[in-house]
Design an enzyme around this catalytic site. Structure first.
Site, mmCIF file in Angstrom:
data_model
loop_
_atom_site.group_PDB
_atom_site.id
_atom_site.type_symbol
_atom_site.label_atom_id
_atom_site.label_comp_id
_atom_site.label_asym_id
_atom_site.label_seq_id
_atom_site.Cartn_x
_atom_site.Cartn_y
_atom_site.Cartn_z
ATOM 1 N N LYS A 30 45.994 -16.118 2.746
ATOM 2 C CA LYS A 30 45.649 -15.223 1.628
ATOM 3 C C LYS A 30 45.071 -16.017 0.465
ATOM 4 C CE LYS A 30 49.121 -11.868 3.031
ATOM 5 N NZ LYS A 30 50.442 -11.252 2.871
ATOM 6 N N GLN A 67 55.649 -12.227 -0.714
ATOM 7 C CA GLN A 67 55.607 -12.184 0.753
ATOM 8 C C GLN A 67 56.956 -11.722 1.309
ATOM 9 O OE1 GLN A 67 52.835 -12.584 2.519
ATOM 10 N NE2 GLN A 67 53.832 -12.357 4.494
ATOM 11 N N ASP A 70 49.939 -4.768 -2.970
ATOM 12 C CA ASP A 70 50.472 -4.499 -1.640
ATOM 13 C C ASP A 70 50.649 -2.991 -1.412
ATOM 14 O OD1 ASP A 70 51.049 -6.457 0.288
ATOM 15 O OD2 ASP A 70 52.662 -7.311 -0.928
HETATM 16 N N1 GUN Z 1 54.865 -9.389 5.341
HETATM 17 C C1 GUN Z 1 54.191 -8.910 6.417
HETATM 18 N N2 GUN Z 1 53.126 -8.173 6.020
HETATM 19 C C2 GUN Z 1 53.135 -8.197 4.670
HETATM 20 C C3 GUN Z 1 52.274 -7.620 3.687
HETATM 21 O O1 GUN Z 1 51.297 -6.916 3.980
HETATM 22 N N3 GUN Z 1 52.610 -7.890 2.396
HETATM 23 C C4 GUN Z 1 53.693 -8.632 2.042
HETATM 24 N N4 GUN Z 1 53.941 -8.814 0.755
HETATM 25 N N5 GUN Z 1 54.509 -9.171 2.938
HETATM 26 C C5 GUN Z 1 54.224 -8.954 4.233
#
Ligand code: GUN
Length: 295
Positions: free
Chosen positions: A54, A98, A121
């Site tokens: 990311k 995350q 998110d």
């Molecule tokens: N863990 C797995 N997928 C995601 C996501 O799309 N966002 C976040 N913050 N954590 C994740």
């Protein structure tokens, strides 16, 4: 029949080019650089690699990006305090914590702490509520990525039987809402959501014109569970081993090699939904920054 292999990398790359241009325009015209803060707690290898990916994409697209790596024993209050700091920081437009978080940290409390305007998110109840009401603000990145992918490959969704396997807050639930909502070009479907209490999974999956799987079980979906000509979207990312060089060997929730002989289109793992998820995060962060201009 051998399926069209949906190239998520290629579709994502095209969208990233558009985002990059918009970032340059936003900088030139308004002096705003979209800022993304990603917060990782602990040292789960999958989470480390997702967050790194990311951050890399954010930098490539010209975003301002900061990465916080916190130790696994970080207290909930420390994490909340960091979020409050980024909530107030005008150089940051998107905050991503995350998931999953270590067990001693209450995920709900953390999600609630991020101001909805920076919740790129789309997990905050305000953003999820807006989605349910049909007025989406920030849509969770993986479901949004799946929708954009279906649109880009020209997959007709209206009136189709869509079966989603998995009911997570991150993927299954929001995706179901997006697919059945009254919107074009990729809404208006008839949606069935299967989960751990579903009695006969294959009965449902065999009826699907579009089958979307997001459960985290390697090769759960076998060829006999898929209708001839179905579009199959595999959201699962399972680590099933390591190469001698220490690279993770990944596989999806779908038995790709067999199912591709039956489906009309299918996403690979890796290289399918994954790149779309990251791209949608950038799209949401850019959108958050653009909203600053409109204020
Ligand atoms: N863990 C797995 N997928 C995601 C996501 O799309 N966002 C976040 N913050 N954590 C994740």
């Amino acid at each position: 029949m051998s399926a069209l292999i949906i190239d998520g990398k290629k579709i994502a790359a095209e969208i990233r080019e558009e985002i990059k241009k918009e970032v340059e325009k936003l900088k030139a015209e308004h002096g705003i650089t979209p800022g993304l803060a990603t917060i990782l707690v602990g040292d789960d290898p999958a989470s480390i690699s997702y967050v790194k990916a990311k951050q890399n994409v954010a930098k490539k697209l010209g975003f301002y990006s900061v990465q916080e790596n916190l130790p696994a024993d970080t207290s909930e209050e420390e994490l909340l305090e960091l979020i409050r700091r980024y909530n107030k920081d005008s150089s940051i437009h998107g905050i991503l914590v995350q998931l999953p978080l270590p067990k001693h940290i209450n995920e709900e409390r953390v999600i609630m702490e991020i101001v909805p305007e920076k919740d790129v998110d789309g997990f905050h109840p305000v953003n999820l509520g807006n989605l349910v009401r049909g007025k989406p603000t920030f849509v969770p990145c993986t479901p949004l990525g799946v929708m954009v992918m279906l649109e880009k490959i020209g997959c007709e969704v209206e009136g189709k039987e869509v079966v989603i396997v998995g009911r997570s807050n991150i993927v299954g639930k929001p995706l179901a809402i997006l697919l059945f909502q009254k919107s074009k070009p990729v809404g208006n479907a008839t949606v069935t959501v299967c989960h751990t209490a579903t009695r006969d999974l294959a009965f449902h999956t065999k009826r699907a014109d579009i089958l979307i799987v997001a459960v985290g079980k390697p090769k759960l979906i076998t060829a006999d569970m898929v209708k001839e000509g179905a579009v199959v979207i595999d959201v699962g990312v399972n680590r099933i081993g390591q190469t001698p060089e220490g690279k993770a060997i990944l596989c999806g929730d779908v038995d790709f090699e067999k199912v591709k002989e039956k489906a009309s289109a299918i996403t690979p793992v890796p290289g399918g939904v994954g790149p779309m998820t990251i791209t949608m995060l950038m799209k949401n962060t850019l959108e958050a920054a653009k909203r600053m201009v409109k204020k």
